[in-house]
Enzyme design. Structure first.
Site, PDB file in Angstrom:
ATOM      1  N   SER A 112     -12.604   4.848   0.060  1.00  0.00           N
ATOM      2  CA  SER A 112     -11.716   4.403  -1.007  1.00  0.00           C
ATOM      3  C   SER A 112     -11.504   5.442  -2.095  1.00  0.00           C
ATOM      4  O   SER A 112     -11.034   6.533  -1.842  1.00  0.00           O
ATOM      5  CB  SER A 112     -12.254   3.097  -1.586  1.00  0.00           C
ATOM      6  N   HIS A 113     -11.917   5.129  -3.295  1.00  0.00           N
ATOM      7  CA  HIS A 113     -11.674   5.974  -4.469  1.00  0.00           C
ATOM      8  C   HIS A 113     -12.799   6.973  -4.695  1.00  0.00           C
ATOM      9  O   HIS A 113     -12.786   7.694  -5.687  1.00  0.00           O
ATOM     10  CB  HIS A 113     -11.552   5.076  -5.685  1.00  0.00           C
ATOM     11  N   ASP A 277      -5.162   5.203  -5.101  1.00  0.00           N
ATOM     12  CA  ASP A 277      -6.451   5.859  -4.848  1.00  0.00           C
ATOM     13  C   ASP A 277      -6.533   6.510  -3.470  1.00  0.00           C
ATOM     14  O   ASP A 277      -5.546   6.591  -2.746  1.00  0.00           O
ATOM     15  CB  ASP A 277      -7.602   4.856  -5.033  1.00  0.00           C
ATOM     16  N   ASP A 279      -7.501   5.711  -0.496  1.00  0.00           N
ATOM     17  CA  ASP A 279      -7.013   5.019   0.700  1.00  0.00           C
ATOM     18  C   ASP A 279      -5.809   4.128   0.425  1.00  0.00           C
ATOM     19  O   ASP A 279      -5.396   3.357   1.299  1.00  0.00           O
ATOM     20  CB  ASP A 279      -8.139   4.218   1.350  1.00  0.00           C
ATOM     21  N   ASP A 281      -5.212   1.523  -1.682  1.00  0.00           N
ATOM     22  CA  ASP A 281      -5.216   0.092  -1.991  1.00  0.00           C
ATOM     23  C   ASP A 281      -5.298  -0.211  -3.489  1.00  0.00           C
ATOM     24  O   ASP A 281      -5.037  -1.327  -3.911  1.00  0.00           O
ATOM     25  CB  ASP A 281      -6.299  -0.660  -1.197  1.00  0.00           C
ATOM     26  N   ARG A 282      -5.640   0.788  -4.300  1.00  0.00           N
ATOM     27  CA  ARG A 282      -5.700   0.535  -5.751  1.00  0.00           C
ATOM     28  C   ARG A 282      -4.430   1.010  -6.439  1.00  0.00           C
ATOM     29  O   ARG A 282      -3.691   1.834  -5.888  1.00  0.00           O
ATOM     30  CB  ARG A 282      -6.881   1.286  -6.376  1.00  0.00           C
ATOM     31  N   LYS A 376      -5.928  -5.262  -0.675  1.00  0.00           N
ATOM     32  CA  LYS A 376      -5.149  -4.971  -1.861  1.00  0.00           C
ATOM     33  C   LYS A 376      -4.207  -3.816  -1.525  1.00  0.00           C
ATOM     34  O   LYS A 376      -4.439  -3.094  -0.553  1.00  0.00           O
ATOM     35  CB  LYS A 376      -6.054  -4.657  -3.038  1.00  0.00           C
TER      36      LYS A 376
END
Ligand code: G1P
Ligand code: ZN
Length: 543
Positions: A112-113, A277, A279, A281-282, A376
């Site tokens: 992710s982030h 981010d 990947d 999703d944010r 998300k």
């Protein structure tokens, strides 16, 4: 053709808030990734001949693990594997592809982030056939399996070509389908949003600045904002996905997107700034001169979603994670629709979305999404904002201010203490737990504790119970402090302190956030003894 390889288990493969996350060198240990992937397969039933989606955010080690996962899927009996070109799929795009092609499930490679690179983070996560993260029942089974695993199966063929779009039959008969990573996702966005209205807004001179943070959304954002919506070239920055994200921390918040933030606060700022981010999703949303907190963004998107074609029928309900501010609750209350408070992590929204109880979901950690996928979705949130701006014809600032006037303002901030000693962090939480009975009725400055508990979630759909999801200290008047330990970190512990004050009076909506929260911050310190227990004078990150 198929090899059975004997292996010894690792004891540290417990999936956290969002799959297994470790440093790359940990994943590079012999059989480390293989053990975890085989444990996923061993925890599933009925996938023989079925389809598995595999995609990642392009971070360092992505390609290597994708090759392993394809060979292991073939050896374990999957009939087909779908991958994005170059092994790239954003997390929401992977969720969409699982759903669209009715796959059995998917393996998403991402941290992710978190930063990427040879000594940074990597991750593996399993998503089920609804496109969402596996529920705890499955992640618990995977973890149990990792502790005893003694063999894994892998097909013995050369690495496949991930860069050529098309279908191939691999030795042993499994079909490999390499898809354009962007196409299906973009088509879905065109169904949900009024691209014509947004294109028109942009053609009138509305300026957007999108920072892809050298991460996975670059190609998606280029195609959507510049090619389809007509934003001038250069509107999407840092659009080349890099295995180390250019050495940056791909977390879209005002701290890690400082350049964009400063530009949006300056003279001659664009009308709208956004970022996503590692990947995809944010999301980060900034108007000219105003940062929109993720909790406010959730509430504003929910209140205005009916302006976008995909949501014109209204919302069935809203769901938010417990630490997310109560701003969205006020929208749900006024609309007379359901409101659900879940533990941290997107996996808890899946049941509500599948059951049609919630349409829009969000977390304070910059995650917002809807029933269009089961993750998300950063670009979705940006496009919904743009659709709302195009229809209302007002600035971000005006829309936010009016929202506060209508519903009241939830001042909100999260204070993170990163890399804290694990025992000290656990001690701090245990100490808080021991005070739960005695806190109600106590006063801290002007604040009086109304209720204190250790949040437990009773899933209304499958009736499962998840306990110890964060300590909540609720004060009279709707203010609160929440404490929990991160479940995504890879070194030491991260203490998260979430601080929120509800302010109904619009003459008091212009206070600087940390100042508006000052007495709550003092109360949090007094109750939790953060300084002496962690040895830290101040949080590492304030968002
Ligand atoms: C963090 C966020 C949480 C989010 C998760 C995955 O988890 O707080 O909202 O769902 O990352 O993006 P945490 O580290 O707090 O467990
Ligand atoms: Zn992410």
């Amino acid at each position: 053709m198929i090899k059975s390889v004997s292996t010894t288990p690792y004891q540290d493969q417990k999936p956290g808030t969002s799959g297994l996350r470790k440093k790359v060198p940990v994943f590079q240990q012999p059989n480390y990734a293989e053990n975890f992937i085989q444990s996923i397969f061993d925890s599933l039933e009925g996938f023989q001949g079925k389809c598995l989606v595999i995609g990642g955010d392009g971070r360092y080690y992505n390609r290597e693990v994708i090759q392993k996962a394809i060979k292991m899927a073939a050896a374990n009996g999957f009939g087909k594997v779908i991958v994005g070109k170059g092994g790239i799929l954003s997390t929401p795009a992977a969720s969409h592809i699982i759903r669209k092609y009715k796959a059995f499930g998917g393996i998403i490679l991402s941290a992710s982030h978190n930063p990427g690179g040879p000594t940074e983070d990597f991750g593996i996560k399993y998503n089920i056939n609804n496109g969402g993260p596996a529920p705890e029942k499955i992640t618990d089974a995977i973890y149990a399996r990792t502790k005893v695993i003694d063999t894994y199966k892998i097909a013995d063929f050369p690495d496949v070509n991930l860069d050529r779009i098309g279908k191939d039959e691999l030795p042993g008969g499994m079909i490999l389908s390499v898809l354009d990573s962007v196409e299906d996702y973009t088509a879905l966005m065109e169904e949900l949003f009024d691209f014509g209205a947004i294109r028109n807004l942009i053609s009138l001179g509305f300026r957007i600045a999108f920072d892809a943070m050298s991460a996975v959304t670059g190609p998606y954002a280029k195609e959507i904002f510049e090619n389809r919506l007509g934003a001038p070239s250069g509107s999407v920055r840092n659009f080349m996905p890099l295995p180390d994200f250019g050495g940056h921390h791909p977390d879209p918040n005002p701290v890690h997107c400082k350049e964009l933030y400063d530009e949006m606060m300056g003279d001659d700022a664009p009308d709208f700034g956004a970022a996503s981010d590692g990947d995809g999703d944010r999301n980060l949303i900034i108007g000219r001169g105003i940062f929109v907190t993720p909790s406010d963004s959730l509430a504003i998107l929910a209140a205005n979603a009916n302006l976008a074609p995909g949501y014109s029928g209204g919302l069935a309900g809203i769901a938010r994670s417990m630490p997310t501010s109560g701003a969205a609750d006020r929208v749900a209350e006024r609309r007379g629709i359901g409101m659900y408070e879940t533990p941290t992590g997107w996996k808890f929204f899946g049941n509500l979305l599948d059951a049609g109880m919630a349409t829009i979901c969000g977390e304070e950690s910059a995650g917002t999404g809807s029933n269009h996928v089961r993750e998300k979705d950063g670009l979705w949130a940006v496009l919904l904002w743009l659709n709302i701006l195009a229809v209302r014809g007002e600035s971000v600032q005006d829309i936010v201010t009016q929202h506060w006037q209508t519903y009241g303002r939830n001042y909100y901030s999260r204070h993170d203490y990163e890399g804290v000693d694990t025992d000290a962090a656990n001690g701090l939480m245990a100490n808080l737990r021991s005070q739960l009975g005695s806190l109600p009725g106590k006063s801290f400055g002007p604040l009086k504790v109304e209720k204190a508990d250790d949040f437990a979630y009773h899933d209304p759909v499958d009736k499962s119970v998840s306990e110890h999801q964060g300590i909540r200290i609720l004060f009279e008047g709707g203010s609160r402090v929440v404490f929990r330990l991160s479940g995504t970190g890879t070194s030491g512990a991260t203490l998260r302190v979430y601080v929120e004050r509800y302010e109904p009076d619009s003459s008091r909506h212009n206070i600087e956030t940390q100042q508006a929260l000052a007495d709550l911050i003092v109360a949090a310190e007094t109750i939790a003894d953060i300084r002496s227990r962690t040895g830290r004078d101040a949080p590492s990150v304030i968002t």
